[in-house]
Design an enzyme around this catalytic site. Structure first.
Site, PDB file in Angstrom:
ATOM      1  N   TYR A   1      -0.288  -1.601 -12.109  1.00 57.85           N
ATOM      2  CA  TYR A   1      -1.730  -1.648 -12.354  1.00 57.85           C
ATOM      3  C   TYR A   1      -2.080  -0.968 -13.674  1.00 57.85           C
ATOM      4  O   TYR A   1      -3.066  -0.241 -13.765  1.00 57.85           O
ATOM      5  CB  TYR A   1      -2.502  -1.006 -11.181  1.00 57.85           C
ATOM      6  CG  TYR A   1      -2.163  -1.650  -9.857  1.00 57.85           C
ATOM      7  CD1 TYR A   1      -2.580  -2.947  -9.570  1.00 57.85           C
ATOM      8  CD2 TYR A   1      -1.368  -0.999  -8.911  1.00 57.85           C
ATOM      9  CE1 TYR A   1      -2.235  -3.564  -8.375  1.00 57.85           C
ATOM     10  CE2 TYR A   1      -1.027  -1.614  -7.712  1.00 57.85           C
ATOM     11  CZ  TYR A   1      -1.462  -2.897  -7.458  1.00 57.85           C
ATOM     12  OH  TYR A   1      -1.122  -3.510  -6.283  1.00 57.85           O
TER      13      TYR A   1
ATOM     14  N   GLU B   1       4.150  -6.598   1.507  1.00 57.67           N
ATOM     15  CA  GLU B   1       3.547  -6.984   0.220  1.00 57.67           C
ATOM     16  C   GLU B   1       3.400  -5.780  -0.708  1.00 57.67           C
ATOM     17  O   GLU B   1       2.299  -5.479  -1.162  1.00 57.67           O
ATOM     18  CB  GLU B   1       2.171  -7.616   0.471  1.00 57.67           C
ATOM     19  CG  GLU B   1       2.193  -8.811   1.396  1.00 57.67           C
ATOM     20  CD  GLU B   1       0.799  -9.172   1.935  1.00 57.67           C
ATOM     21  OE1 GLU B   1      -0.203  -8.671   1.402  1.00 57.67           O
ATOM     22  OE2 GLU B   1       0.734  -9.937   2.901  1.00 57.67           O
ATOM     23  N   PRO B   2       4.486  -5.081  -1.009  1.00 56.67           N
ATOM     24  CA  PRO B   2       4.342  -3.899  -1.860  1.00 56.67           C
ATOM     25  C   PRO B   2       4.206  -4.258  -3.339  1.00 56.67           C
ATOM     26  O   PRO B   2       4.854  -5.191  -3.818  1.00 56.67           O
ATOM     27  CB  PRO B   2       5.662  -3.157  -1.635  1.00 56.67           C
ATOM     28  CG  PRO B   2       6.640  -4.254  -1.355  1.00 56.67           C
ATOM     29  CD  PRO B   2       5.880  -5.332  -0.641  1.00 56.67           C
ATOM     30  N   GLY B   3       3.372  -3.548  -4.035  1.00 61.61           N
ATOM     31  CA  GLY B   3       3.261  -3.707  -5.484  1.00 61.61           C
ATOM     32  C   GLY B   3       3.658  -2.399  -6.149  1.00 61.61           C
ATOM     33  O   GLY B   3       4.763  -2.218  -6.664  1.00 61.61           O
ATOM     34  N   ARG B   4       2.742  -1.444  -6.062  1.00 59.53           N
ATOM     35  CA  ARG B   4       2.905  -0.156  -6.745  1.00 59.53           C
ATOM     36  C   ARG B   4       4.254   0.509  -6.486  1.00 59.53           C
ATOM     37  O   ARG B   4       4.904   0.999  -7.411  1.00 59.53           O
ATOM     38  CB  ARG B   4       1.796   0.783  -6.254  1.00 59.53           C
ATOM     39  CG  ARG B   4       1.745   2.132  -6.948  1.00 59.53           C
ATOM     40  CD  ARG B   4       0.770   3.068  -6.224  1.00 59.53           C
ATOM     41  NE  ARG B   4      -0.464   2.397  -5.870  1.00 59.53           N
ATOM     42  CZ  ARG B   4      -1.512   2.266  -6.682  1.00 59.53           C
ATOM     43  NH1 ARG B   4      -1.488   2.793  -7.875  1.00 59.53           N
ATOM     44  NH2 ARG B   4      -2.597   1.627  -6.278  1.00 59.53           N
TER      45      ARG B   4
ATOM     46  N   GLY C   1       0.783  -1.233   0.000  1.00 59.05           N
ATOM     47  CA  GLY C   1       0.000   0.000   0.000  1.00 59.05           C
ATOM     48  C   GLY C   1       0.809   1.274   0.000  1.00 59.05           C
ATOM     49  O   GLY C   1       0.238   2.367   0.033  1.00 59.05           O
TER      50      GLY C   1
ATOM     51  N   ARG D   1      -6.684   2.887 -15.161  1.00 55.16           N
ATOM     52  CA  ARG D   1      -6.763   3.550 -13.855  1.00 55.16           C
ATOM     53  C   ARG D   1      -7.557   4.866 -13.864  1.00 55.16           C
ATOM     54  O   ARG D   1      -8.364   5.086 -12.961  1.00 55.16           O
ATOM     55  CB  ARG D   1      -5.361   3.777 -13.273  1.00 55.16           C
ATOM     56  CG  ARG D   1      -4.590   2.474 -13.024  1.00 55.16           C
ATOM     57  CD  ARG D   1      -3.285   2.706 -12.295  1.00 55.16           C
ATOM     58  NE  ARG D   1      -3.493   3.178 -10.960  1.00 55.16           N
ATOM     59  CZ  ARG D   1      -3.351   4.412 -10.560  1.00 55.16           C
ATOM     60  NH1 ARG D   1      -2.903   5.341 -11.392  1.00 55.16           N
ATOM     61  NH2 ARG D   1      -3.604   4.765  -9.329  1.00 55.16           N
TER      62      ARG D   1
ATOM     63  N   CYS E   1     -14.842   3.839 -27.291  1.00 53.89           N
ATOM     64  CA  CYS E   1     -16.175   4.446 -27.299  1.00 53.89           C
ATOM     65  C   CYS E   1     -16.787   4.461 -25.911  1.00 53.89           C
ATOM     66  O   CYS E   1     -17.769   3.759 -25.629  1.00 53.89           O
ATOM     67  CB  CYS E   1     -17.067   3.707 -28.288  1.00 53.89           C
ATOM     68  SG  CYS E   1     -16.460   3.893 -29.954  1.00 53.89           S
TER      69      CYS E   1
ATOM     70  N   TYR F   1     -10.557   4.509 -11.353  1.00 47.91           N
ATOM     71  CA  TYR F   1     -10.371   5.145 -10.040  1.00 47.91           C
ATOM     72  C   TYR F   1     -10.376   6.668 -10.113  1.00 47.91           C
ATOM     73  O   TYR F   1     -10.085   7.316  -9.120  1.00 47.91           O
ATOM     74  CB  TYR F   1      -8.978   4.801  -9.467  1.00 47.91           C
ATOM     75  CG  TYR F   1      -8.612   3.359  -9.331  1.00 47.91           C
ATOM     76  CD1 TYR F   1      -9.489   2.433  -8.795  1.00 47.91           C
ATOM     77  CD2 TYR F   1      -7.336   2.929  -9.694  1.00 47.91           C
ATOM     78  CE1 TYR F   1      -9.111   1.111  -8.642  1.00 47.91           C
ATOM     79  CE2 TYR F   1      -6.946   1.612  -9.533  1.00 47.91           C
ATOM     80  CZ  TYR F   1      -7.843   0.706  -9.000  1.00 47.91           C
ATOM     81  OH  TYR F   1      -7.460  -0.589  -8.827  1.00 47.91           O
TER      82      TYR F   1
HETATM   83  C1  LIG Z   1      -3.261  -8.464  -0.072  1.00 51.66           C
HETATM   84  C2  LIG Z   1      -2.570  -7.401  -0.846  1.00 51.66           C
HETATM   85  N1  LIG Z   1      -1.271  -7.171  -0.592  1.00 51.66           N
HETATM   86  C3  LIG Z   1      -0.577  -6.241  -1.280  1.00 51.66           C
HETATM   87  C4  LIG Z   1      -1.182  -5.475  -2.270  1.00 51.66           C
HETATM   88  C5  LIG Z   1      -0.341  -4.461  -2.999  1.00 51.66           C
HETATM   89  O1  LIG Z   1      -0.724  -3.163  -2.788  1.00 51.66           O
HETATM   90  P1  LIG Z   1       0.168  -1.962  -3.338  1.00 51.66           P
HETATM   91  O2  LIG Z   1       0.365  -2.184  -4.787  1.00 51.66           O
HETATM   92  O3  LIG Z   1      -0.645  -0.766  -3.072  1.00 51.66           O
HETATM   93  O4  LIG Z   1       1.448  -1.970  -2.586  1.00 51.66           O
HETATM   94  C6  LIG Z   1      -2.532  -5.650  -2.537  1.00 51.66           C
HETATM   95  C7  LIG Z   1      -3.164  -4.818  -3.562  1.00 51.66           C
HETATM   96  O5  LIG Z   1      -4.269  -4.950  -3.968  1.00 51.66           O
HETATM   97  C8  LIG Z   1      -3.243  -6.649  -1.817  1.00 51.66           C
HETATM   98  O6  LIG Z   1      -4.521  -6.869  -2.050  1.00 51.66           O
END
Ligand SMILES: Cc1ncc(COP(=O)(O)O)c(C=O)c1O
Length: 418
Positions: free
Chosen positions: A375, A280-283, A243, A319, A348, A323
């Site tokens: 994303y 658990e970082p993604g973004r 997050g 996005r 469209c 969002y």
């Molecule tokens: C369980 C869980 N962990 C980690 C993430 C990654 O979040 P972010 O990309 O904001 O770091 C998500 C995103 O949906 C998630 O659902």
């Protein structure tokens, strides 16, 4: 020099290399995503440094960007993975991430996905409901294996973010609610040796600008961890989720390493420092290090309206439509300047709109949409018969791999066969 920047001539570059030069080298048709693998590796190193000597696993949320080149780059930095499907699990295992650094999340994992996860011996399958705990036990028994599970807790914490990316509040479908935690442990303990409860996690949502809501949710995880340990051994890790926000042009956010440092401090204060910290970082690992390059198809000026119509649409980058997200759109080969144009795609739908951006007195030939590393491609579709974009992976100014668009012909063939 890493990441997106402008050179002295005003050309948009990845590192030192102008994107228009990279595009010409590939010979690909726009739209094309470009990613800077050096910048992604550096992002992982910075975050891992935040944990210092504390035992930790950075489990990259692959849903943000599942490209093999990206996952392999992160794997080389010692990063693990958080997956939400069997297909994502196959990708990360194929990229060399060891099962011991992989967690699987998701509210509705199918039996076949649970079976694959159990057989792979992951760090943990993160159960999101009491009902799922029971299903995992059934699958483990059927396979004659022990399943390592974690609970994804719903901390009941509201965050200031878009409703679609806020996941830790009372009405969210995600995680085990506070009121159900005791029942979930009863289900694990009743299942006997087929289930091993090894972890506790929570994820409040995405685009956190500050650490406070993260710590509030983390505190709940710690409270549950201490209570569990008082009665039963076996916990190995806690995860406070991902997050961590990035700056999409609206202003800086707390650094991911700040979240890491404060997580380590919290564990110390709670007397839980022997547990492994999972993040658990993604973004934050990839978002700022991808861009989408699109050509301008035409402009349209009518009354007070001035549109620039590009060949990338909401099917390529959802996005903004999903969002209300705002990505900076800039001319590819000159600096931004007034006046603003409304940048729209060809799809469209009125929501196929990237917002107003200062593109200059004349419409540019091509634009770059910034911060499109997370994303973005992973949410793409073929809506309106538009083939998925190509992707290009860059390291030290060199193109190291390319994933070419399947092209419209493949879509036509599949539709004719349907
Ligand atoms: C369980 C869980 N962990 C980690 C993430 C990654 O979040 P972010 O990309 O904001 O770091 C998500 C995103 O949906 C998630 O659902």
């Amino acid at each position: 020099m890493y990441g997106f920047r402008r050179n002295a001539q005003g050309h948009a570059c990845l590192g030192e290399t102008p994107l228009s030069e990279l595009l010409a080298r590939t010979g690909l048709e726009t739209p094309v995503y470009f990613y800077d693998l050096d910048a992604i590796a550096r992002e992982a190193r910075n975050l891992r440094a935040g944990y210092g000597s504390a035992p930790h696993v950075v489990a990259y949320a692959v849903k943000a960007n599942s490209a093999g080149s990206v996952v392999r780059t992160l794997a080389a930095e010692g990063v693990g993975a958080d997956v939400v499907s069997a297909a994502e699990l196959e990708v990360v295992l194929g990229c060399g991430i060891p099962a011991s650094k992989i967690v699987m999340s998701g509210v509705a994992k199918k039996d076949a996905e649970l079976d694959f996860a159990i057989a792979s011996g992951l760090l943990a399958i993160q159960a999101e409901s009491v009902e799922e705990v029971t299903r995992i036990a059934v699958r483990a028994r059927a396979l004659g294996r022990q399943a390592r599970i974690g609970f994804r807790l719903n901390p009941g914490v509201e965050i200031e973010s878009h409703a679609h990316i806020s996941t830790g509040h009372d009405k969210a479908k995600f995680g085990i609610a506070r009121a159900d935690v005791a029942r979930a442990f009863e289900a694990v303990d009743a299942a006997g040796p087929v289930l091993l409860a090894v972890g506790l996690s929570a994820h409040v949502g995405s685009m956190l600008h500050e650490v406070a809501p993260y710590l509030k949710s983390a505190q709940h995880v710690c409270d549950v961890a201490r209570a569990r340990r008082a009665s039963k051994p076996g916990l190995e890790y806690v995860s406070f989720g991902g997050g961590f926000g990035i700056d999409y042009g609206g202003g800086p956010t707390a650094e991911p390493a700040d979240f890491a440092r404060q997580a380590v401090e919290l564990l110390g204060r709670e007397g839980l420092s022997d547990l492994m910290l999972v993040a658990e970082p993604g973004r934050s690992l990839v978002g700022a290090h991808g861009v989408l390059v699109a050509k301008v198809v035409q402009s349209k000026v009518s009354a007070d309206n001035a549109w620039v119509m590009i060949d990338a649409g909401m099917n390529d980058l959802l996005r903004p439509a999903l969002y209300g997200a705002k990505h900076r759109v800039e001319p590819l080969d000159r600096e931004r300047s007034a006046p603003e144009w409304r940048v729209v795609g060809p799809v469209c739908e009125s929501s196929d709109d990237f917002g107003a951006h200062p593109l200059g007195p004349n419409a540019p030939e091509a634009v770059v949409i910034r911060d499109a590393g997370a994303y973005s491609f992973t949410m793409a579709s073929e809506y309106n018969g538009r083939a998925m974009a190509s992707e290009v992976f860059v390291k030290s100014g060199q193109i190291v791999s390319t994933s070419a668009s399947p092209g419209a012909a493949a879509w036509v063939k599949r539709r004719l066969q349907a």
